[in-house]
Design a protein around this motif. Structure first.
Motif, PDB file in Angstrom:
ATOM      1  N   LEU A 159       1.157  -1.486   0.006  1.00 48.72           N
ATOM      2  CA  LEU A 159       0.010  -0.437   0.477  1.00 48.72           C
ATOM      3  C   LEU A 159       0.765   1.823   0.198  1.00 48.72           C
ATOM      4  O   LEU A 159       0.543   2.533  -0.426  1.00 48.72           O
ATOM      5  CB  LEU A 159      -0.978   0.272   0.950  1.00 48.72           C
ATOM      6  CG  LEU A 159      -2.185   0.681   1.080  1.00 48.72           C
ATOM      7  CD1 LEU A 159      -2.995   0.777   0.225  1.00 48.72           C
ATOM      8  CD2 LEU A 159      -2.523   1.244   2.774  1.00 48.72           C
ATOM      9  N   HIS A 165       0.420   3.764  -2.861  1.00 52.51           N
ATOM     10  CA  HIS A 165       0.358   5.529  -2.298  1.00 52.51           C
ATOM     11  C   HIS A 165       1.606   6.400  -2.960  1.00 52.51           C
ATOM     12  O   HIS A 165       1.056   7.172  -3.629  1.00 52.51           O
ATOM     13  CB  HIS A 165       0.143   5.549  -0.809  1.00 52.51           C
ATOM     14  CG  HIS A 165      -1.126   5.527  -0.787  1.00 52.51           C
ATOM     15  ND1 HIS A 165      -2.303   5.927  -1.292  1.00 52.51           N
ATOM     16  CD2 HIS A 165      -1.817   4.639   0.513  1.00 52.51           C
ATOM     17  CE1 HIS A 165      -3.525   5.903  -0.768  1.00 52.51           C
ATOM     18  NE2 HIS A 165      -2.734   4.848   0.647  1.00 52.51           N
ATOM     19  N   SER A 166       2.703   5.521  -3.435  1.00 54.57           N
ATOM     20  CA  SER A 166       3.929   6.399  -4.020  1.00 54.57           C
ATOM     21  C   SER A 166       3.917   7.088  -5.068  1.00 54.57           C
ATOM     22  O   SER A 166       4.861   8.081  -5.640  1.00 54.57           O
ATOM     23  CB  SER A 166       5.466   6.640  -3.187  1.00 54.57           C
ATOM     24  OG  SER A 166       4.871   5.770  -2.195  1.00 54.57           O
ATOM     25  N   PHE A 220       0.276  10.374  -7.671  1.00 52.57           N
ATOM     26  CA  PHE A 220       0.176  10.980  -7.591  1.00 52.57           C
ATOM     27  C   PHE A 220       1.714  11.927  -8.450  1.00 52.57           C
ATOM     28  O   PHE A 220       2.045  11.456  -8.695  1.00 52.57           O
ATOM     29  CB  PHE A 220       0.037  12.100  -6.073  1.00 52.57           C
ATOM     30  CG  PHE A 220       1.011  11.961  -5.145  1.00 52.57           C
ATOM     31  CD1 PHE A 220       2.412  12.403  -5.600  1.00 52.57           C
ATOM     32  CD2 PHE A 220       1.386  10.887  -4.231  1.00 52.57           C
ATOM     33  CE1 PHE A 220       4.224  12.546  -5.390  1.00 52.57           C
ATOM     34  CE2 PHE A 220       3.393  10.535  -3.944  1.00 52.57           C
ATOM     35  CZ  PHE A 220       4.282  11.481  -4.335  1.00 52.57           C
ATOM     36  N   GLU A 268      -5.595  11.969  -6.035  1.00 55.18           N
ATOM     37  CA  GLU A 268      -4.682  10.714  -6.584  1.00 55.18           C
ATOM     38  C   GLU A 268      -5.277  10.163  -6.812  1.00 55.18           C
ATOM     39  O   GLU A 268      -6.695   9.563  -7.020  1.00 55.18           O
ATOM     40  CB  GLU A 268      -3.428  10.909  -5.232  1.00 55.18           C
ATOM     41  CG  GLU A 268      -5.109  11.213  -4.432  1.00 55.18           C
ATOM     42  CD  GLU A 268      -5.337  10.688  -2.671  1.00 55.18           C
ATOM     43  OE1 GLU A 268      -4.486  11.776  -1.812  1.00 55.18           O
ATOM     44  OE2 GLU A 268      -5.150   9.830  -2.280  1.00 55.18           O
ATOM     45  N   PRO A 323      -1.878  27.743   0.597  1.00 54.06           N
ATOM     46  CA  PRO A 323      -0.505  26.727  -0.200  1.00 54.06           C
ATOM     47  C   PRO A 323      -1.206  25.628  -1.187  1.00 54.06           C
ATOM     48  O   PRO A 323      -0.582  25.284  -1.909  1.00 54.06           O
ATOM     49  CB  PRO A 323      -1.620  26.322   1.506  1.00 54.06           C
ATOM     50  CG  PRO A 323      -2.706  27.243   1.855  1.00 54.06           C
ATOM     51  CD  PRO A 323      -2.763  28.009   1.432  1.00 54.06           C
ATOM     52  N   ARG A 331      -8.387  22.770   0.752  1.00 52.89           N
ATOM     53  CA  ARG A 331      -9.376  22.131   2.705  1.00 52.89           C
ATOM     54  C   ARG A 331      -9.704  23.489   2.142  1.00 52.89           C
ATOM     55  O   ARG A 331     -11.376  22.182   3.051  1.00 52.89           O
ATOM     56  CB  ARG A 331      -8.576  22.443   3.627  1.00 52.89           C
ATOM     57  CG  ARG A 331      -7.382  21.132   3.742  1.00 52.89           C
ATOM     58  CD  ARG A 331      -6.716  21.483   4.741  1.00 52.89           C
ATOM     59  NE  ARG A 331      -5.565  22.680   4.439  1.00 52.89           N
ATOM     60  CZ  ARG A 331      -4.794  23.034   4.895  1.00 52.89           C
ATOM     61  NH1 ARG A 331      -4.323  22.621   5.833  1.00 52.89           N
ATOM     62  NH2 ARG A 331      -3.676  24.491   5.058  1.00 52.89           N
ATOM     63  N   PHE A 376       0.693  20.296   3.654  1.00 57.05           N
ATOM     64  CA  PHE A 376      -0.180  21.144   2.738  1.00 57.05           C
ATOM     65  C   PHE A 376       0.942  21.939   2.219  1.00 57.05           C
ATOM     66  O   PHE A 376       0.689  22.503   0.965  1.00 57.05           O
ATOM     67  CB  PHE A 376      -1.088  21.908   3.659  1.00 57.05           C
ATOM     68  CG  PHE A 376      -2.506  20.651   3.740  1.00 57.05           C
ATOM     69  CD1 PHE A 376      -3.160  20.256   2.315  1.00 57.05           C
ATOM     70  CD2 PHE A 376      -2.227  20.485   4.668  1.00 57.05           C
ATOM     71  CE1 PHE A 376      -4.273  19.870   2.841  1.00 57.05           C
ATOM     72  CE2 PHE A 376      -3.118  18.969   4.543  1.00 57.05           C
ATOM     73  CZ  PHE A 376      -4.828  18.748   3.586  1.00 57.05           C
ATOM     74  N   ASN A 417       3.673  12.638   1.535  1.00 61.42           N
ATOM     75  CA  ASN A 417       3.008  12.475   0.781  1.00 61.42           C
ATOM     76  C   ASN A 417       2.169  11.128   2.126  1.00 61.42           C
ATOM     77  O   ASN A 417       0.763  10.986   2.201  1.00 61.42           O
ATOM     78  CB  ASN A 417       2.438  11.599  -0.491  1.00 61.42           C
ATOM     79  CG  ASN A 417       1.307  10.995  -1.228  1.00 61.42           C
ATOM     80  OD1 ASN A 417       0.686  11.792  -0.828  1.00 61.42           O
ATOM     81  ND2 ASN A 417       1.092   9.362  -1.155  1.00 61.42           N
ATOM     82  N   LEU A 418       2.670   9.895   2.602  1.00 59.75           N
ATOM     83  CA  LEU A 418       2.553   9.256   2.872  1.00 59.75           C
ATOM     84  C   LEU A 418       1.925   9.482   4.093  1.00 59.75           C
ATOM     85  O   LEU A 418       0.952   8.974   5.236  1.00 59.75           O
ATOM     86  CB  LEU A 418       3.608   7.688   3.213  1.00 59.75           C
ATOM     87  CG  LEU A 418       3.529   7.668   2.444  1.00 59.75           C
ATOM     88  CD1 LEU A 418       4.673   6.111   2.804  1.00 59.75           C
ATOM     89  CD2 LEU A 418       2.110   5.769   1.764  1.00 59.75           C
ATOM     90  N   LYS A 447       0.793  11.782   4.696  1.00 62.96           N
ATOM     91  CA  LYS A 447      -1.179  12.734   4.622  1.00 62.96           C
ATOM     92  C   LYS A 447      -2.053  11.621   4.557  1.00 62.96           C
ATOM     93  O   LYS A 447      -3.469  11.656   4.883  1.00 62.96           O
ATOM     94  CB  LYS A 447      -0.899  13.137   3.001  1.00 62.96           C
ATOM     95  CG  LYS A 447      -1.797  14.932   3.273  1.00 62.96           C
ATOM     96  CD  LYS A 447      -1.587  14.627   1.674  1.00 62.96           C
ATOM     97  CE  LYS A 447      -1.551  16.489   1.526  1.00 62.96           C
ATOM     98  NZ  LYS A 447      -0.936  17.344   0.157  1.00 62.96           N
ATOM     99  N   MET A 448      -1.515  10.038   4.045  1.00 66.05           N
ATOM    100  CA  MET A 448      -2.172   9.101   3.780  1.00 66.05           C
ATOM    101  C   MET A 448      -2.722   8.823   5.041  1.00 66.05           C
ATOM    102  O   MET A 448      -3.796   8.223   5.152  1.00 66.05           O
ATOM    103  CB  MET A 448      -1.916   8.142   2.567  1.00 66.05           C
ATOM    104  CG  MET A 448      -1.695   8.940   1.678  1.00 66.05           C
ATOM    105  SD  MET A 448      -2.920   8.972   0.518  1.00 66.05           S
ATOM    106  CE  MET A 448      -2.992  11.189   0.798  1.00 66.05           C
ATOM    107  N   GLN A 466      -5.244  11.107   6.752  1.00 66.67           N
ATOM    108  CA  GLN A 466      -6.801  10.984   6.264  1.00 66.67           C
ATOM    109  C   GLN A 466      -7.419   9.346   6.393  1.00 66.67           C
ATOM    110  O   GLN A 466      -8.767   9.654   5.651  1.00 66.67           O
ATOM    111  CB  GLN A 466      -7.096  11.309   4.763  1.00 66.67           C
ATOM    112  CG  GLN A 466      -6.884  12.739   4.237  1.00 66.67           C
ATOM    113  CD  GLN A 466      -6.112  13.210   2.724  1.00 66.67           C
ATOM    114  OE1 GLN A 466      -6.350  12.574   2.342  1.00 66.67           O
ATOM    115  NE2 GLN A 466      -5.913  14.285   2.518  1.00 66.67           N
ATOM    116  N   LYS A 488      -6.294   6.303   4.992  1.00 61.72           N
ATOM    117  CA  LYS A 488      -6.368   6.164   3.976  1.00 61.72           C
ATOM    118  C   LYS A 488      -4.740   5.131   3.626  1.00 61.72           C
ATOM    119  O   LYS A 488      -4.872   4.102   3.335  1.00 61.72           O
ATOM    120  CB  LYS A 488      -5.848   6.535   2.451  1.00 61.72           C
ATOM    121  CG  LYS A 488      -7.271   7.809   1.619  1.00 61.72           C
ATOM    122  CD  LYS A 488      -6.556   9.028   1.204  1.00 61.72           C
ATOM    123  CE  LYS A 488      -8.178   9.522   0.577  1.00 61.72           C
ATOM    124  NZ  LYS A 488      -7.382  11.141  -0.194  1.00 61.72           N
TER     125      LYS A 488
END
Lengths: 467, 428
Positions: free
Chosen positions: A21, A25-26, A29, A35, A332, A384, B13, B43-44, B46-47, B50, B52
């Motif tokens: 996983l 995920h890496s 994006f 994503e 941002p 956001r 962010f 990114n991880l 962040k995941m 969230q 995920k």
């Protein structure tokens, strides 16, 4: 699903098939929006492996998405329908120079800046200079037909490619073009593939054109108290017999942002600045510098700044490079666009941006390669804030429309990808899009090659939130 | 979402995923995956925030980060990667169940061993005894060092000669040679530095004295807490910071000097441990402002003339934490260039980490060695007789690298202060 994974393991060493996983995920994006989780990532290192991936992809109808360093600003490598991300960044890097031919043959994983560094050792240059050249792979640059400031004088990536080796979506190995500068044998498939955003095949080798490196450069910065005057200055310079290598534009919001971020002494009271670079023989540069100064004076420029040392010149270009990070401090999230208009329409486009900014109450700043009409309007927002993002979506949509109405294009150098797909017909018309689709169908009958890019899918619209 | 995770999440962010950090990251280069790059790790985080991905998914990529912070020097949007990393580590630490042998060992190492000067003295003394008594030879013959966990064996083989217990006890707590002294300097010893490289610290004192300063060793000082923080042990690390701040406040010191790039980096960052409205915040800021690396302080005091020419070729391997966190880049080179006769051959990629990274080379030995091999190729191209470093971890790692390359007969690694002393500096 497990079925094709089992087959994949027979063709590719297991340590280069990533399925955890964290790994998936890496590769979900790039530097744009959205994503999407792939089922597997394959790190190809040999042609045979790419062939095997495509054979399997067609057999099982699994989509494949080629990816370089993932610096794409339009979503090119995003695995929007799941499947396999084909990571080309770990391919063995090879740069094979032929200085006598003024060409170089490279593998797709080579970082673009390295090609120029190597060329300089032979007194040559590789002209395309996207600002991410030190990170991005040449494979990605070719797929997206990247530009850069020097595009004004030297053209973009496609103007420097003479031959390719490509694996087609059906898993066949094909060569296009060759090693010569002139070549009119058959259709120009080389240029068709460059800029096809990874939808027509995977580039595994490219032969590029090099140029003599100009012996000297001269930087100038000109400040204006009206944006319109800056636009006029660009046209007047380009019709005077001088072709600068770069002509970059920054509006007041950008100037102020840079000065707040890391002060370099930019003229904060100017409505806009244009930064030029002339290149050529030192004697020629003296004459050209004088001519540009005269033009700027006639137009009524507020100030012409000529750096006295190389360091001062570097500072000016550094300031230009700081625009991106500096404006990110305003808010941002940065929606970076590259809608491009005919050069004479830059002032009109700036007016339209101002209207859009007020109408949708969003932060818009503009900078970019004004010399070739390639502006980068950036909307600054906060991902956001859902309500704000809706307004941003509408503002961006209107920007695209404004550019097209002024005779321009959706994208000068970033590509269509996912975000701009809904607007393709607006620019190309029904027939134009249909011809492109037919081409795509012929090359990729099973639609496994980077689906979801360029062509709009049913119900697709511009979305800037992750959900 | 717990507080550490929320903290880290909010900072993610700032990342626009441009990928500019990729070419700067040593683990991305050697491990060849986005998962082991700064952008991938951010990114991880962040995941996980969230929902995920799980903390478990995050663990390996975070633990295998060297923390060299090379990414922060190239990040165009100033992402606070150091703080994201530290928060992520504490999130991982808080989710773990402590019971395994390794955690027990870690617990001992972090809670009793590193903060204790008694243990550190003991380590120094025990190592000396071990080296002198011939036990080392016996251990080697029976392959005992090979069997020890955490690759202690490979590390053990490269330990330098220790000073005897007598030498260590003879150190006084205050040195002064001229009155009035040019500056009042407090010496932060560093755990490993002061045990394994005791002599380098003494050399640093000598350099300061010859520069006209007086030097004091505040008695109650403790470990900087860097290794604890890097392992997610926030609470211990915070307590150590408070104690150091208190101890070094006692006298009106002008400077707090250290000879270990890694410790110094921790000391200058103490303020990040406290909320801005905490009374500790201002104290931490005042403390950090006085923290100087030895090279930076010697340049600032500008009190030395090097008298003895050194006819040798050297290269300088900067400590990542000295360079990327303390931002001390030019001063060590400036000092080296003042030595008559010396030939300085700079590395092609001095900013590439050597792979030592605290205890990284022990807990992630294989990954560390892959990074070291990249570094050593660069070093060997420069063909130096000495590799000059500015942090004990780097110095040991360089020794290991020399050994791996089989160049022990013509190359060695030294601390900058050792080299400077060799050039017999005199007061200006």
């Amino acid at each position: 699903m497990s079925h094709w994974l089992e087959d994949l393991k027979k063709a590719i060493p297991e340590e280069r098939i990533l399925t955890s996983l964290a790994d998936r995920h890496s590769y979900s994006f790039d530097a744009s929006f959205g994503e999407y989780l792939p089922e597997a990532v394959v790190q190809a290192k040999e042609k045979e492996e790419v062939v095997a991936v495509f054979k399997l992809a067609n057999r099982y109808r699994v989509p494949v998405y080629p990816r370089g360093s993932g610096t794409c600003l339009s979503g090119g490598p995003l695995p929007v329908h799941g499947g396999i991300v084909l990571d080309m960044s770990q391919w063995p890097k090879k740069i094979d120079h032929r200085p006598d031919d003024l060409t170089v043959t490279v593998t797709p994983s080579v970082l673009t800046a390295r090609i120029n560094e190597e060329a300089e050792k032979h007194g040559l240059m590789y002209a395309p200079d996207p600002s991410s050249a030190h990170v991005a792979t040449i494979g990605g640059n070719l797929a997206e037909n990247s530009g850069g400031p020097r595009g004004l004088k030297y053209g973009v990536t496609k103007d420097h490619v003479i031959g390719l080796e490509v694996i087609t979506p059906e898993g066949e190995v094909m060569r296009t073009g060759g090693g010569t500068i002139k070549n009119v044998t058959g259709y120009d498939l080389t240029k068709l593939i460059v800029g096809s955003e990874g939808t027509l095949g995977v580039i595994v080798e490219a032969t590029l054109k090099l140029m003599p490196k100009p012996p000297a450069v001269q930087t100038m910065m000109v400040a204006f108290d009206h944006v319109r005057k800056a636009g006029e200055a660009i046209s007047k310079t380009l019709t005077s017999g001088i072709l600068p290598s770069k002509m970059e534009f920054m509006d007041q919001a950008c100037i102020v942002a840079v000065e707040n971020f890391k002060p370099v002494g930019l003229p904060v009271h100017a409505a806009a600045v244009v930064i030029l670079e002339l290149d050529g023989h030192p004697e020629t540069l003296k004459v050209e510098r004088k001519l540009v100064e005269e033009i700027m004076e006639r137009i009524g420029a507020k100030e012409v700044i000529i750096p006295k040392t190389e360091e001062e010149a570097e500072n000016i270009w550094h300031a230009r490079k700081q625009v991106s990070p500096a404006i990110a401090k305003i808010k941002p999230t940065k929606v970076s666009e590259d809608a491009t208009v005919p050069r004479s329409k830059i002032p009109d486009f700036m007016d339209r941006l101002q209207e859009i900014k007020e109408k949708f109450d969003v932060e818009v700043v503009a900078f970019g390669h004004a010399g070739d009409g390639n502006l980068h309007p950036n909307v600054l927002c906060d991902k956001r804030n859902k309500e704000e993002m809706k307004r941003v979506e509408l503002a961006v949509e209107e920007m695209f429309k404004a550019a097209i109405e002024l005779g321009g294009t959706l994208s000068g150098e970033h590509g269509i990808g996912t975000m701009k797909a809904p607007f393709m017909e607006l620019e190309l018309g029904e027939v134009g899009v249909d011809m492109m689709k037919r081409l795509k169908d012929a090359w990729d009958p099973n639609h496994i090659m980077n689906p979801g890019k360029i062509f709009v899918e049913k119900g697709q619209r511009l979305v800037l939130t992750d959900e | 979402m717990n507080e550490a995770l929320r903290d880290a999440y909010n900072k993610t962010f700032d990342c626009v995923q441009c990928g500019y950090c990729l070419p700067a990251c040593p683990t991305y280069e050697t491990m060849e995956r986005e998962t082991h790059s700064p952008r991938g790790r951010i990114n991880l985080v962040k995941m996980v925030a969230q929902g995920k991905a799980t903390v478990e998914d995050l663990q390996e990529p975070i633990e295998k980060c060297l923390g060299c912070m090379a990414c922060m020097t190239v990040c165009p949007t100033n992402v606070q990667y150091d703080q994201i990393l530290e928060s992520a580590k504490s999130v991982i630490e808080s989710e773990q169940t402590p019971s395994t042998l390794q955690q027990k060992a870690e617990g001992f190492l972090f809670e009793s061993f590193f903060p204790s000067s008694r243990w550190m003295n003991f380590l120094g003394n025990a190592t000396w005894l071990y080296q002198k008594s011939g036990l080392r030879k016996v251990a080697h013959q029976f392959g005992l060092t090979q069997r020890a966990p955490l690759h202690i064996g490979k590390m053990e083989a490269i330990l330098p000669e220790m000073p005897s217990p007598k030498q260590r006890q003879e150190r006084v707590t205050r040195y002064m040679r001229q009155r009035p002294a040019k500056a009042k300097v407090a010496f932060f010893k560093g755990c490993i530095m002061d045990s394994v490289f005791f002599e380098a610290n003494q050399n640093a004192v000598e350099l300061l004295l010859r520069s006209g300063a007086e030097v004091a060793f505040p008695d109650q000082q403790t470990c900087c807490g860097a290794l604890h923080a890097h392992s997610g042990k926030v609470d211990v690390s915070l307590e150590l910071a408070k104690r150091n701040i208190e101890v070094f406040e006692e006298e009106g010191f002008d400077y707090i000097v250290n000879t270990a790039g890694g410790c110094g980096a921790r000391l200058v960052e103490y303020r990040h441990l406290f909320d801005k409205d905490s009374p500790w915040y201002d104290r931490a800021v005042r403390f950090s402002e006085k923290v100087y690396d030895i090279a930076a302080l010697l340049v600032e005091l500008d009190g030395l003339t090097f008298t003895k020419p050194l006819q040798k070729t050297i290269t300088y391997q900067p400590s990542c934490h000295l360079r990327n966190v303390q931002k001390v880049v030019d001063q060590p080179l400036e000092l080296i260039r003042k030595i008559p006769g010396i030939r300085l051959k700079e590395l092609k990629r001095p900013d590439f980490c050597c792979g030592s990274a605290g205890i990284y080379n022990m807990v992630h030995h294989k990954e560390s060695m892959e990074i070291l091999d990249v570094k050593m190729k660069d070093v060997c191209d420069a063909e130096p007789e000495e590799i000059v470093t500015s942090n004990p971890g780097c110095q040991l790692q360089m020794k290991l690298g020399i050994q791996r390359e089989g160049r022990g007969d013509r190359m060695e690694s030294v601390h900058l202060v050792d080299l400077l002393i060799e050039a017999d500096p005199q007061s200006k």
